[in-house]
Motif scaffolding. Structure first.
Motif, mmCIF file in Angstrom:
data_model
loop_
_atom_site.group_PDB
_atom_site.id
_atom_site.type_symbol
_atom_site.label_atom_id
_atom_site.label_comp_id
_atom_site.label_asym_id
_atom_site.label_seq_id
_atom_site.Cartn_x
_atom_site.Cartn_y
_atom_site.Cartn_z
ATOM 1 N N SER A 1 55.135 17.825 40.434
ATOM 2 C CA SER A 1 54.841 16.595 41.540
ATOM 3 C C SER A 1 55.486 17.310 42.486
ATOM 4 N N GLY A 2 54.348 16.686 43.758
ATOM 5 C CA GLY A 2 54.725 17.291 45.789
ATOM 6 C C GLY A 2 54.117 18.234 45.590
ATOM 7 N N ALA B 1 58.006 11.318 54.597
ATOM 8 C CA ALA B 1 58.762 13.022 54.608
ATOM 9 C C ALA B 1 59.909 12.388 53.533
ATOM 10 N N LYS B 2 60.187 10.878 53.429
ATOM 11 C CA LYS B 2 60.608 10.648 52.499
ATOM 12 C C LYS B 2 60.524 10.494 51.023
ATOM 13 N N MET B 3 58.910 10.006 50.959
ATOM 14 C CA MET B 3 58.531 9.768 49.642
ATOM 15 C C MET B 3 58.179 11.338 48.999
ATOM 16 N N LEU B 4 57.965 12.690 50.381
ATOM 17 C CA LEU B 4 57.776 13.560 49.344
ATOM 18 C C LEU B 4 59.377 14.712 48.844
ATOM 19 N N GLU B 5 60.057 13.761 49.811
ATOM 20 C CA GLU B 5 61.656 13.981 49.541
ATOM 21 C C GLU B 5 62.251 13.496 47.712
ATOM 22 N N ILE B 6 61.657 12.408 47.571
ATOM 23 C CA ILE B 6 61.923 12.157 46.316
ATOM 24 C C ILE B 6 60.404 11.984 45.000
ATOM 25 N N ILE B 7 59.351 12.618 45.808
ATOM 26 C CA ILE B 7 58.477 12.996 44.504
ATOM 27 C C ILE B 7 59.254 14.668 44.319
ATOM 28 N N ARG B 8 59.581 15.235 45.297
ATOM 29 C CA ARG B 8 59.668 16.686 44.470
ATOM 30 C C ARG B 8 61.047 17.005 44.002
ATOM 31 N N SER B 9 61.593 15.312 43.635
ATOM 32 C CA SER B 9 62.847 15.184 42.744
ATOM 33 C C SER B 9 63.088 15.688 41.667
ATOM 34 N N GLU B 10 64.141 16.170 40.957
ATOM 35 C CA GLU B 10 64.220 16.450 39.685
ATOM 36 C C GLU B 10 64.472 15.008 39.131
#
Lengths: 645, 645
Positions: free
Chosen positions: B631-632, B605-614
């Protein structure tokens, strides 16, 4: 009378609420970085990623001692077809780390080179290109991240940073933590406290914990229980520190001003959490500085610091939350707990065969020695009413497991010579020690059935035979254990110095003006007492205090020394230790029962070596009332008397 | 040419022999004690048992806030029959810690007392004698051992000692360890090394280790490779220290004088132990001072220090031998080892579901970054030829398990944006990090089948469909995983700056004067290369260097940068990082494959949040050649196309 009614907030909720409020204030942001020489930054936390300034290696380097060659020149070399190269023409000698001359592209190890005359060498195997060469950037490439941010620096990290061409790095400033000891009853360390005074030691303990966690600690002088003094010290501490600890004045006593002073200067988030020990903890802040009122009892102080202060120190350092290492263990005796309270119980641990045994220590919040002895801690959930003996529980470790594996667990009856075994063990075998759990002679034998200790001390008189121990071992352990003699010792009545009540013998205990204190059921001393009372026809109901129980000779002696009782049955050495008079009653045999399956283990072997030593016998004798001249002899081996019969 | 032939002693035997000789010399006796303020002695080791100077408490003290009473006065109290007591006559108010006035023998908690007018209180339950009273000696009894000898002092220990009335205690002197860096090629930290020179960083790393182990470290200035200089430094160090470390000059090179100098001044016990790395270690002594020559490679230096110096430091401190904490883990890939050598391999660890996975790091002795990244170490026995992927092995931990549980393990193909995920993870979620194991795209997918990582990066072109990744995931993981998009990236030929060989496209690789370096089989880059070569009808056998393999984009780029090859296929960002020119070949899709069962875990979940970030997209773009604008997004969910069909 000022009366404060404490809250009783659920622990996890109280902690989350406190952290959330501090986060909202921005009070838990990792501290800013400052430039520091890498050499001094062991254990510090990086405030930003460290990027390599140069590649490592920064030139093609020989990875071996040997000769540098052109691989092409060696392709024909075979054992049957050696190739001869001329040094300083076709090849050049290199040591590990030397630059590879640009005309060469491989290294042959010195062990594989035959040096012949006239500066020539012979090789018998082909070298492949770039063999035994450390190419530029093999370890790190210029511009690469060597160490990420928010990383706690290890010794190899320091080396890597220097290798990358960097001398100073940005590390987070260490959190400044102030400890304010408060209490009119406190005197500084080293002073002799009068009645009603106590030596202030919590600040040293707390300071030690905070230092270990990576904080810079300032300890305030002792502040008297005056509202204004406490408030002003708090204000000063907050202006100079990142976290402020007030110890104590957090409870519901008449002179507990911490919460009120905190409320005047800032905010009290919580006063009272459903944990045991540590309930009266205060969680709050002034401006953006967390202020925690930790309770005065040392065990409460250490625990609340761990639960509520440690996470803050880690956050300010840029470290994630920490979890202690947890292991599974078997509970050695049942523990009851208060429903609705999270209870934290300190334990000693011992590895017995495949099992890790957890023996609960005293639960009193005031008993600092329970922290000293603890190998770990277990938590009784607030929704549980306790855990049963033999249940598997999770224990957070305070010591490393290797140390625990080197701990000899002696259960059963308490004897002062066990402490001598411990001392000699620690002196002779570094890292080894003895943990004794006092469950009484009978409790010890029963526990050995389930191999819950390595051995058990026992002094159980068989009223039928007048013999010690053997009957009981046979009955409870059949042929699974043997008995080794430790010592004879005198049992008697421990009485106040000068024997002011003129106690002569057991019969005196029935006098109306005499208050007795007993030992717990199942202890050898209790069996002896009951046997002798019966023999002499004394009714226990005539004895005042017969039902009050202590668990060790020393604690029974202490009850006499401090006037809580006039007499207790115990060993001469305990009376001597506390300066009491001693009225002899009997001489008894104290043996050690050892499960056969453990006889050849290193821990038992070490113990036997110790108890058979002259040093042990000498030190036992010095205690008074001991005769250990045959210590270590085998008293009984299962099967032996069948042969005799 | 001076040639030294090293011994090859079996490790355990060499270590025991060395320790036995030192013991015989009396060189391993714990150091003498010196008096030190208890406040400064955290982490020190006691030289003698600490005995309490006073009992704690030293008076009967109230254990609660409340009222002190005579228990006898309360025996009649019931809810239906309250007893009223007059304050300052039948009862007196006390706070926790207050002395119990001598006429009273019990305390009733304030919560159970009803204060009524006229200085009277009402109670509704009987108090038992001595309830809520801390009797004299409850915590410790005068004369009792508080802390045994040879004990490493913790924070609570300091508190207990002060509580026992003691201010200064005898602690063992810290061992003095000298580190002598030798080598004419060394320059001090911070200086820019010329070709053939290296920055001296081992002494900082070793000094850090010895400091952590409790020693006082003196670091000598760098000594040139001159026999007399080394000998004289050694003599001086021995006269002032308890242990002397010479680094290095321990090997078989022409300027390795350590063993000879040691032999002149004292005794060489062993020169050469069958361990890898660290073989050329020297074990010896001068008079009664152990002298260890640790090899020059940093990994060898750290390991030999741990194996041979750590036990000496502990012995001098009065501590037992230490064993690091060991855990069971699954080996992520097979490891071959040299028969007859004990081999120590550093690993990264990740907790994936129930399994702890150990991914071996680079085994080069010169690669200090492998020490920086290591979470632990495993030992390949000298009688073993290696261990297979999936085997259970024991790993000694370097970090705590909680930290390891917060490590996201990404296997599969290497990509530089994985480092960005790691950086953002560490900044946003303190304590969390990413470990990437580079096993190639295909290796990553196969490993996910056995859940040997949390996810895997993949960029595998299906030559039949021209589509990336989906075909391969279906084939290897069926419906057990899904694909999340990470980034598009440019693949091309990385060539020297200015492209001196005029490389235009893949066809140029077949030219006779061009040396290529390839990526390993199963990597997406290799699949791409083979696909495009076939498409263009180029025979791989025409390409010089086709069989030489590197494992990451950066290492392939480094091979070009340092002249070991003229071209390699890789991503633009790698070329840019090393200042290479780049000839575009293709644009490929790099996705992350995630096992369905792990989709809802906090790490994913943390990784997905990160790769979906600007922030991630911006930092990826800055690398050059990346397009992470989607990404994401979910690329493929198993079962989806069945619905479409």
């Amino acid at each position: 009378m000022r009366r404060v009614y404490l809250e009783n907030k659920e622990y996890q909720g109280a902690r989350s609420e406190f952290v959330a409020q501090l986060e909202q204030l921005g009070a838990l942001e990792p501290l800013a970085g400052k430039l520091m020489p890498i050499r001094d930054s062991l254990g510090m936390v990086t405030a930003e990623a460290v990027v390599s300034k140069s590649s490592v290696p920064h030139y093609h380097a020989s990875a071996m001692d040997g000769i540098a060659v052109r691989a092409e020149d060696t392709y024909q070399a075979r054992e049957t077809n050696p190739v001869v190269l001329t040094l300083d023409e076709d090849a050049v000698e290199v040591d590990t780390g030397d630059p590879l001359p640009s005309q060469f592209n491989a290294v042959i190890m010195v062990e594989e080179v035959q040096f012949i005359d006239n500066g020539k060498v012979e090789i018998i195997a082909a070298a492949s290109p770039w063999q035994h060469v450390r190419a530029i950037g093999e370890d790190m490439i210029k511009g690469e991240v060597i160490i990420p941010s928010n990383h706690t620096l290890t010794a190899p990290d320091l080396g890597a940073v220097i290798a990358g061409g960097i001398k100073d790095i940005e590390v987070r400033r260490q959190p400044k933590v102030a400890v304010i000891p408060t209490g009119s009853e406190l005197v500084p360390p080293g002073e002799t406290p009068a009645r009603g005074e106590i030596v202030e030691f919590n600040s040293t303990m707390l300071g030690g914990l905070f230092t270990q966690w990576g904080a810079l600690v300032t300890t305030f002088p002792i502040i008297k229980d005056k509202y204004e003094l406490i408030r002003d010290a708090m204000a000063k501490a907050v202006s100079e520190n990142d976290i402020v600890i007030v110890n104590a004045g957090s409870s519901a006593g008449r002179e507990d001003f911490t919460a009120a002073a905190l409320a005047e200067l800032g905010n009290v988030v919580t006063h009272g959490v459903a944990i045991k020990p540590g309930k009266p903890v205060i969680l709050g802040y002034i401006d953006k500085t967390p202020v925690i009122g930790v309770p005065g009892y040392p065990v409460s102080a250490a625990l609340t610091a761990k639960l509520f202060v440690y996470p803050l120190v880690r956050a300010l350092r840029g470290q994630g939350t920490a979890e202690g290492e947890r292991v599974k263990a078997l509970l050695s005796r049942s523990l009851h707990s208060t429903l609705g309270m999270e209870e934290f119980v300190r334990v000693r641990l011992g590895q017995v065969g495949e099992k890790l045994i957890a023996a609960p220590l005293g639960r009193g919040a005031g008993v600092i020695t329970s922290l000293v002895k603890a190998d770990g801690m277990l938590v009784l959930d607030r929704l549980s009413e306790g855990r049963l003996a033999g249940e598997t529980i999770m224990v957070e470790l305070f010591r490393d497991q290797a140390e625990i594996r080197r701990t000899l667990m002696i259960s059963g009856s308490h004897d002062m010579t066990l402490d001598i075994i411990d001392s000699i063990m620690r002196e002779r075998y570094l890292g080894y020690s003895v943990a004794s759990a006092h469950v009484g002679s009978l409790g010890g034998l029963v526990g050995l059935r389930d191999v819950e200790a390595h051995c058990a001390g026992t002094h159980l008189l068989d009223p039928a035979s007048g013999e010690y121990n053997i009957t009981y071992v046979k009955q409870h352990l059949q042929d699974k254990a043997l008995l080794v003699h430790l010592t004879y010792r005198e049992q008697g009545l421990m009485v106040a110095p000068g024997n002011p009540k003129g106690i002569k013998n057991l019969r005196s205990l029935a006098q109306e003006d005499i208050v007795f204190i007993n030992r717990q059921k199942g202890s050898g001393t209790r069996v002896l007492l009951d046997f002798r009372l019966k023999e002499e026809g004394i009714d226990p109901r005539q004895i005042q205090g017969y039902r009050r129980e202590e668990y060790t000779h020393l604690s029974a002696a202490a009850a006499v020394a401090n006037g809580a009782a006039d007499a207790a049955l115990g060993i001469r050495a305990a009376a001597k230790a506390l300066g009491l008079d001693f009225v002899p009653v009997d001489r008894e045999r104290y043996d050690i029962c050892i499960p056969r399956q453990l006889m050849d283990t290193p821990l038992i072997a070490k113990m036997l070596e110790i108890i058979r030593s002259e040093e042990f016998r000498r030190r036992a004798k010095a205690l008074g009332g001991y005769d250990a001249s045959n210590s270590g002899s085998i008293i009984w081996l299962p099967g032996e008397e069948d042969q005799d019969a």
